[in-house]
Design an enzyme around this catalytic site. Structure first.
Site, PDB file in Angstrom:
ATOM      1  N   CYS A 160     -22.875  39.483 -33.771  1.00  0.00           N
ATOM      2  CA  CYS A 160     -21.510  38.914 -34.285  1.00  0.00           C
ATOM      3  C   CYS A 160     -20.343  38.571 -33.331  1.00  0.00           C
ATOM      4  O   CYS A 160     -20.493  39.343 -32.132  1.00  0.00           O
ATOM      5  CB  CYS A 160     -20.835  39.836 -35.236  1.00  0.00           C
ATOM      6  SG  CYS A 160     -21.489  39.972 -36.975  1.00  0.00           S
ATOM      7  N   VAL A 161     -19.823  37.577 -33.211  1.00  0.00           N
ATOM      8  CA  VAL A 161     -19.093  37.028 -32.182  1.00  0.00           C
ATOM      9  C   VAL A 161     -17.612  37.310 -32.722  1.00  0.00           C
ATOM     10  O   VAL A 161     -17.283  37.394 -33.867  1.00  0.00           O
ATOM     11  CB  VAL A 161     -19.346  35.453 -31.736  1.00  0.00           C
ATOM     12  CG1 VAL A 161     -20.578  35.434 -30.970  1.00  0.00           C
ATOM     13  CG2 VAL A 161     -19.260  34.755 -33.071  1.00  0.00           C
TER      14      VAL A 161
END
Length: 111
Positions: free
Chosen positions: A110-111
């Protein structure tokens, strides 16, 4: 960084995730949810409990794909409906927001 809950201070990282997983409780979850502009309701709590149980069993937060599949199966939805349901609860990303509220580390990927 830290958040204050009931006179106690809980350390968070630069993204607002709890540093110590054992610091989590439902009051902390509500405070983290407020920071995400989420009002915790039954569907939110169900997902948070699922995430915490999954993490306890596998020592990793589930990917959105796993989350979507679990919700689809539990609620009798197809993948698209399950995804819409998840994003309805956690508009900025079910994995990111739900894991934060559940007191889990930021999911990998996840960013």
């Amino acid at each position: 960084m830290a958040i204050e809950v009931n006179g106690m201070s809980y350390e968070t990282d630069e993204n607002g995730y709890l540093v110590n997983l054992e610091d989590w409780n439902e009051d902390v979850a509500v405070k983290l949810a407020e920071g995400e502009e989420i009002s915790m309701e039954e569907g939110h709590w169900d997902l948070v409990k699922f995430l915490r149980n999954y993490y306890q069993e596998y020592q990793i937060a589930p990917a959105v794909k796993v989350l979507t599949k679990a919700v689809a199966s539990e609620k009798g939805l197809d993948k698209k409906e399950a995804s819409e349901f998840l994003y309805g609860l956690f508009p900025k990303g079910p994995a990111l927001q739900a894991c934060k509220i559940a007191g889990l580390p930021k999911p990998t990927g996840c960013v």
